[in-house]
Design an enzyme around this catalytic site. Structure first.
Site: not given
Ligand code: ACO
Length: 320
Positions: A113, A247, A277
């Site tokens: 990214c 980003h 993203n």
């Molecule tokens: N819909 C519903 N529930 C979901 C989904 C979904 N799409 N995805 C995950 N969940 C669930 C999980 O299974 C988990 O359930 P559990 O508690 O029963 O185990 C719960 O939601 C919480 O999951 P987390 O991963 O802890 O959720 P979080 O609040 O961290 O959000 C997210 C996830 C949106 C991916 C976040 O962590 C994020 O944005 N991270 C950064 C991503 C990023 O910045 N990437 C950058 C670069 S990408 C690149 O370089 C290619």
């Protein structure tokens, strides 16, 4: 002294829009979850026949037209992409052929990214060194081709598109500073694990893998340090920044970064809701949008930043 400045920008977004409601029918998720955790409402998805070079070409032609330039006026192409159409020729060369400008150097680089920030820094340094006079800098991605559409934890996050910027040499600084970083110790947190020379032979089945909450934590910490240090190098703080152009991975990461600078969200360009993203394309897409709608004006001080797989991260301080 030689510096570079942004002459014009352009963008391309595929016609097809994939909404959260549609995703609800594909995986176990909900519009409410996606909006609350990421701020994403929809993303654009390229058609199977659309290529990264083709999307880059569309964005580049818009930037050239805005600048009143022809492709022949460019003397270097640098493209950031993590989803190249082919291993080689690299996507910038394929795009160069489409633009009809044989002979000039063209290369793509891979920094997930952060690809556009890396490409911008390379282009700026070519111009400062006197090795190029006018550079086409592109971020283009077809993320839909590397996500697992059965994995709800990643497929809801990404989109496709391209953004382009034309940089030109100048005697008064436009790009004031660029800073790049990488830390391969984090390689397992965000990756597309197979490759051509990989010992794994499962290329067709592989998909992007991400430990989302750990990525989130490191992204906020590293980007927070990054932008404060970048501004401090110029004796500046958040007050001096007219627009943060971040980003677009997650609205919560972006608001955490804005808080770190004491920057109100009214001075942050936010496109993650409409684009998702788009990896390397996200910063130039956001930049072009805010220039076209008149928010960003000539003379404004812009802070561009990105964070991605590797991890890689970086920023650019720009007088537009
Ligand atoms: N819909 C519903 N529930 C979901 C989904 C979904 N799409 N995805 C995950 N969940 C669930 C999980 O299974 C988990 O359930 P559990 O508690 O029963 O185990 C719960 O939601 C919480 O999951 P987390 O991963 O802890 O959720 P979080 O609040 O961290 O959000 C997210 C996830 C949106 C991916 C976040 O962590 C994020 O944005 N991270 C950064 C991503 C990023 O910045 N990437 C950058 C670069 S990408 C690149 O370089 C290619």
């Amino acid at each position: 002294m030689r510096y570079s400045r942004i002459v014009a920008t352009g963008h391309y977004l595929p016609e097809r829009v994939l909404t959260n409601d549609e995703l609800e029918r594909m995986v176990e998720t909900s519009d409410a979850w996606i909006r609350a955790r990421t701020g994403i409402r929809q993303r654009h998805i390229a058609a199977p026949t659309e290529s990264v070079a083709g999307m880059g070409e569309r964005a580049s032609r818009m930037a050239l037209e805005t600048a009143g330039l022809a492709a022949e006026d460019i003397d270097l192409i640098v493209m950031g992409t993590t989803t190249p159409d082919q291993v080689f020729p690299n996507s910038a060369v394929i795009m160069q052929e489409r633009l009809g400008v044989a002979g000039i150097p063209a290369f793509s680089l891979e920094a997930a990214c952060s690809g556009f920030i890396y490409a911008l820094a390379v282009a700026d340094n070519f111009i400062r060194a006197g090795s190029a006079g006018r550079v086409l800098v592109v971020g283009a991605e077809k993320m839909s081709s590397i996500v697992d559409w059965n994995d709800r934890s990643t497929c809801v996050l990404f989109g496709d598109g391209a953004g382009a910027v034309i940089l030109e040499h100048t005697q008064t600084p436009g790009i004031l500073d660029t800073r790049l970083h990488a830390d391969g110790r984090y390689k397992d947190l965000l990756q597309f694990p197979s490759g051509i020379a990989s010992s794994k032979a499962r290329i067709a089945e592989d998909a992007l893998q991400m430990k989302g909450s750990e990525v989130f934590r490191v992204a906020v910490a590293k980007l927070g340090e990054e932008i404060v240090e970048t501004l401090a190098r110029h004796d500046l703080d958040g007050n001096a920044v007219d627009w943060l152009v971040p980003h677009q991975a997650n609205a919560r990461i972006i608001s955490a970064i804005a808080r770190r600078l004491d920057l109100p969200m009214e001075r942050v360009v936010l496109t993650v809701g409409e684009h998702g993203n788009t990896s390397s394309a996200s910063v130039p897409l956001a930049l072009d949008l805010a220039i076209r709608d008149g928010r960003i004006q000539r003379g404004d001080l812009l802070l561009l930043e990105a964070f991605g797989g590797g991890f890689t991260w970086g920023s650019a301080l720009v007088r537009y």
